[in-house]
Design a protein around this motif. Structure first.
Motif: not given
Length: 306
Positions: A44-45, A115
């Protein structure tokens, strides 16, 4: 004293070719272990609408413990100990496989951005036959010079996590302020590594790029972090494991033959009933997506590492 060794992430799919991409720094060709830490994925994000998020059906583990630590989003966890938990940012979920466990991980329907990091701990040989277990802990944020820390495993900044581990180790998220310097007292006999998630940081004088993992060998009593604009980092460390492991797919063992046996047992279980005294990785709730089959074993014998 040796310089900081920088481990560069490589992108791999989590759970299959069409799964969410993650950035893996452990294990690498340069290094297999940091203390008992043997695996680190950073993701992630991640825009769940675009990628589908985390979708990892039931799969097995042996002789390790998994750590889920999120910055954003939520993941639904189920495992064969009976645990059913929502993994949330700032909350530790530690699943210890022992002799064998199976679990699934799916980002929740309300999650738009995912994330975080996922890590594994190799269990020492004395703990590989233990019963599987699941622990949950919400560490309190601790204000430290230059930032805020959340110590999810081990001891740091005079804070000790209540979650027991089978070897001495540390895991913490640290958010650094702009123009910050933080000196961390650590056991001299432990090795450490620092993952930069976001921002800028120098680790013992060496600058890291986002996603890189900086490693330092035992011998230091303090670690120094500096940031100009602010940063989020994850620090891991521990006493060197002191024994070699064989690691393949989702299994850890003491030999090639142990891995072969675990694979055969897993494939037999997902082909038939998952209840009864002979099952190693079950039982598992009904109505869940099909379990992941193990890939074929490589042609040669697996080599120990560590």
């Amino acid at each position: 004293m040796d310089d900081v060794q920088i481990l560069i992430p490589r992108e791999v799919p989590l759970g299959g070719p069409r799964a969410m991409p993650v950035r893996r720094t452990l294990p690498s060709r340069q290094r297999s272990l940091v203390g008992a830490w043997c695996f680190l994925d950073h993701f992630g994000p991640d825009d769940v609408a675009a990628t589908g998020g985390m979708a990892v059906p039931r799969h097995p583990h042996t002789s390790l413990a998994t750590v889920s630590w999120l910055f954003t989003g939520e993941v639904e966890h189920r495992d064969s100990t009976g645990a059913h938990a929502i993994v949330r940012p700032g909350e530790l979920n530690l699943m210890t496989a022992g002799r064998g466990v199976s679990h699934s991980e799916f980002s929740t329907p309300d999650t738009t951005m995912l994330h975080g990091v996922q890590l594994w701990l190799a269990l020492p040989s004395r703990a590989r036959g233990n019963d599987p277990a699941f622990d949950h802990h919400v560490p309190e944020p601790v204000y430290v010079p230059g930032g805020i820390a959340r110590v999810f495993l081990g001891e740091l900044f005079d804070v000790r996590s209540p979650v027991a581990t089978h070897t001495p180790l540390t895991g913490a998220e640290i958010v650094l302020d702009a123009d910050a310097e933080t000196r961390i007292e650590v056991p001299e006999g432990h090795e450490h590594a620092l993952l930069l998630d976001d921002g800028d940081v120098t680790f013992e004088g060496t600058a890291l790029e986002p996603g890189e993992l900086g490693y330092v060998a035992p011998g230091r009593r303090t670690l120094t972090l500096r940031s100009a604009t602010g940063a989020r980092v994850v620090l891991i460390g521990g006493e060197p494991l002191g024994e070699q492991i064989v690691m393949w797919w989702n299994f850890i063992g003491g030999s090639h033959d142990e891995i072969v046996e675990a694979r055969e047992q897993w494939m037999a279980e997902i082909a038939g009933p998952t209840t009864g005294p002979t099952t190693r990785f079950g039982p598992f709730p009904e109505g869940q997506p099909d379990a992941l089959p193990a890939p074929a074993m490589p042609g040669g014998r697996l080599r120990p590492r560590g």
